[in-house]
Design a protein around this motif. Structure first.
Motif, PDB file in Angstrom:
ATOM      1  N   GLY A 275      20.777  37.397  41.969  1.00 48.05           N
ATOM      2  CA  GLY A 275      19.847  37.786  43.020  1.00 48.05           C
ATOM      3  C   GLY A 275      19.731  36.757  44.134  1.00 48.05           C
ATOM      4  O   GLY A 275      19.099  37.012  45.157  1.00 48.05           O
ATOM      5  N   ARG A 276      20.351  35.590  43.970  1.00 46.77           N
ATOM      6  CA  ARG A 276      20.307  34.572  45.007  1.00 46.77           C
ATOM      7  C   ARG A 276      21.655  34.506  45.701  1.00 46.77           C
ATOM      8  O   ARG A 276      22.536  35.321  45.448  1.00 46.77           O
ATOM      9  CB  ARG A 276      19.918  33.228  44.378  1.00 46.77           C
ATOM     10  N   THR A 277      21.816  33.541  46.613  1.00 47.69           N
ATOM     11  CA  THR A 277      23.107  33.404  47.285  1.00 47.69           C
ATOM     12  C   THR A 277      23.607  31.971  47.160  1.00 47.69           C
ATOM     13  O   THR A 277      22.832  31.058  46.928  1.00 47.69           O
ATOM     14  CB  THR A 277      23.000  33.727  48.801  1.00 47.69           C
ATOM     15  N   GLY A 278      24.922  31.827  47.302  1.00 44.23           N
ATOM     16  CA  GLY A 278      25.511  30.491  47.345  1.00 44.23           C
ATOM     17  C   GLY A 278      25.633  29.793  46.000  1.00 44.23           C
ATOM     18  O   GLY A 278      25.878  28.585  45.932  1.00 44.23           O
ATOM     19  N   CYS A 279      25.494  30.539  44.890  1.00 43.85           N
ATOM     20  CA  CYS A 279      25.626  29.923  43.566  1.00 43.85           C
ATOM     21  C   CYS A 279      27.069  29.467  43.319  1.00 43.85           C
ATOM     22  O   CYS A 279      28.010  30.015  43.911  1.00 43.85           O
ATOM     23  CB  CYS A 279      25.265  30.921  42.467  1.00 43.85           C
ATOM     24  N   LEU A 280      27.234  28.516  42.410  1.00 45.36           N
ATOM     25  CA  LEU A 280      28.573  28.040  42.033  1.00 45.36           C
ATOM     26  C   LEU A 280      29.501  29.207  41.682  1.00 45.36           C
ATOM     27  O   LEU A 280      30.666  29.222  42.060  1.00 45.36           O
ATOM     28  CB  LEU A 280      28.457  27.071  40.840  1.00 45.36           C
ATOM     29  N   GLU A 281      28.960  30.211  40.985  1.00 48.56           N
ATOM     30  CA  GLU A 281      29.792  31.353  40.583  1.00 48.56           C
ATOM     31  C   GLU A 281      30.348  32.143  41.775  1.00 48.56           C
ATOM     32  O   GLU A 281      31.384  32.788  41.657  1.00 48.56           O
ATOM     33  CB  GLU A 281      28.989  32.308  39.674  1.00 48.56           C
ATOM     34  N   THR A 282      29.655  32.093  42.930  1.00 51.53           N
ATOM     35  CA  THR A 282      30.135  32.851  44.092  1.00 51.53           C
ATOM     36  C   THR A 282      31.323  32.170  44.763  1.00 51.53           C
ATOM     37  O   THR A 282      31.956  32.729  45.655  1.00 51.53           O
ATOM     38  CB  THR A 282      29.027  33.049  45.152  1.00 51.53           C
ATOM     39  N   VAL A 283      31.629  30.932  44.345  1.00 52.19           N
ATOM     40  CA  VAL A 283      32.766  30.201  44.906  1.00 52.19           C
ATOM     41  C   VAL A 283      33.830  29.937  43.833  1.00 52.19           C
ATOM     42  O   VAL A 283      35.020  30.066  44.071  1.00 52.19           O
ATOM     43  CB  VAL A 283      32.311  28.836  45.489  1.00 52.19           C
ATOM     44  N   ALA A 284      33.356  29.586  42.634  1.00 51.25           N
ATOM     45  CA  ALA A 284      34.279  29.065  41.615  1.00 51.25           C
ATOM     46  C   ALA A 284      34.474  29.980  40.418  1.00 51.25           C
ATOM     47  O   ALA A 284      35.295  29.702  39.548  1.00 51.25           O
ATOM     48  CB  ALA A 284      33.798  27.696  41.147  1.00 51.25           C
ATOM     49  N   GLY A 285      33.722  31.095  40.330  1.00 46.65           N
ATOM     50  CA  GLY A 285      33.916  32.052  39.240  1.00 46.65           C
ATOM     51  C   GLY A 285      35.188  32.851  39.477  1.00 46.65           C
ATOM     52  O   GLY A 285      35.651  32.976  40.610  1.00 46.65           O
TER      53      GLY A 285
END
Ligand SMILES: [Zn+2]
Length: 380
Positions: free
Chosen positions: A252-262
């Motif tokens: 529900g948030r933005t910019g998490c590690l998973e949005t770049v490195a998952g």
């Protein structure tokens, strides 16, 4: 106020102590058990009698004589009971029957659709039932590892964003259905425990094992024990903010590690159909693939640098589907992790790929159950 242990508690404690001693030092005589535990020979004989009846221990050959009659040696029976281990993975449930030494006797899997929370639970019950039916031995219990924040004591999945489970009393539901003890743990934490047990870390007391798939989570081993933190969320690094990329995360948030490195993010950004294709393009030096993987590796490395600073651990192992990206990815993660922490700390840090067995989470779940039910720790 410390209360005096009741007779029953003392007996359970002593019984586990004897079992652990036979498990770790099998074959062993009763006299040696008494010496190793500090219990009297009479108590040891009494407790061993119960263990013989339970079928976990048997009498074997005679050991060397120390003067009198040669003593009968006790042996632990690895296959006396089996454990059902389940890994709630991204696209399937992986299950196994595991013996009391951690050897996998049989595996089964069922596909799941992570978007259907009820169906996933239904499938899980089905898989556990099948494995119990497969077994020709008594089942000690069921160990389940799943992504998300787990209250391991109560077996409640507080939240698992990938599976859409919220406050699900998973342990109680499975236990009620199959009438067995059930323990539930976070998948990265279970993987860390198995990696630590089977990965040859005998001379390192501490390890951070990072599982990188669609989700990213770490398991932290400190002084040889799994550290889960105050709310059981230790190592939940996937939702650490690392970018102002405005990319929505499943949490529900933005910019998490998973949005770049998952892995889902990496595949999306690179345009590759799967990790095998991405690896091929990476090896061929494809510009877009290299850029995306390097950006992902740097983001992960920076978060790991923070963990090096917080914990001062020398060993970090990378596990999970993303390990398929190989050395190029590993090298970026390592370089960035080391560069992001105080050199005096990170100089000694080794970042490596972990044991790549796809059964690592199942083994970790089984190991946890064994520890909690019998007080035994798997060792190789
Ligand atoms: Zn998130």
């Amino acid at each position: 106020v410390r209360q005096k242990a009741t007779h029953g508690q003392t007996r359970t404690y002593n019984s586990r102590l004897v079992l652990r001693t036979v498990y770790d030092q099998s074959p062993i005589s009763r006299a040696e058990v008494a010496r190793a535990t500090g219990l009297t020979r009479t108590s040891v004989s009494d407790l061993v009698g119960e263990l013989l009846e339970s079928g976990l221990v048997e009498e074997g050959e005679r050991g060397p004589s120390t003067g009198g009659k040669a003593p009968i040696l006790l042996r632990f029976i690895s296959g006396a009971q089996l454990v059902v281990g389940v890994d709630v993975a991204e696209t399937e449930l992986r299950g196994a029957l595991v013996d009391l030494r951690g050897d996998i006797r049989l595996t089964r899997s069922l596909p799941i659709d992570a978007n259907d929370a009820d169906a996933t639970l239904h499938r899980l019950q089905e898989l556990v039932g099948q494995l119990i039916a497969d077994s020709d031995r008594p089942i000690l219990g069921v160990g389940i590892a799943t992504p998300g924040l787990i209250d391991s004591r109560s077996g409640v999945v507080r939240t698992s964003v990938h599976l859409d489970w919220r406050d699900l009393p998973l342990g109680a539901l499975v236990s009620e259905r199959h009438r067995l003890p059930v323990h539930v743990a976070n998948d990265s934490q279970a993987a860390a425990l198995a990696e630590y047990t089977f990965g040859g870390y005998a001379d390192s007391p501490n390890l951070v094992a990072v599982k990188v798939g669609r989700g990213i989570g770490a398991g932290v081993i400190l002084d040889g024990h799994l550290f889960v933190g105050d709310g059981a969320g230790a190592g939940e690094i996937g939702h650490t903010t690392v970018a102002d990329n405005r990319l929505a995360c499943q949490c529900g948030r933005t910019g998490c590690l998973e949005t770049v490195a998952g892995t889902r993010a990496i595949l999306g950004a690179s345009g590759a159909a799967d990790l095998t294709e991405l690896r091929r393009r990476l090896d061929a030096g494809d510009g877009r693939a290299v850029r995306v993987v390097e950006e992902a590796g740097r983001a992960l490395g920076r978060v790991l640098g923070g963990m090096i600073g917080a914990l001062d651990v020398e060993r970090i192992a990378l596990l999970g589907p993303a390990a398929e990206l190989g050395d190029r990815w590993l090298e970026v993660v390592r370089t960035e992790a080391v560069a992001s922490a105080l050199p005096l700390l990170s100089d000694r840090t080794q970042v490596t790929l972990g044991v790549l067995s796809p059964d690592i989470v199942v083994l970790g779940a089984s190991a946890l159950l064994l520890t909690r039910e019998l007080g035994l720790a798997l060792a190789r």
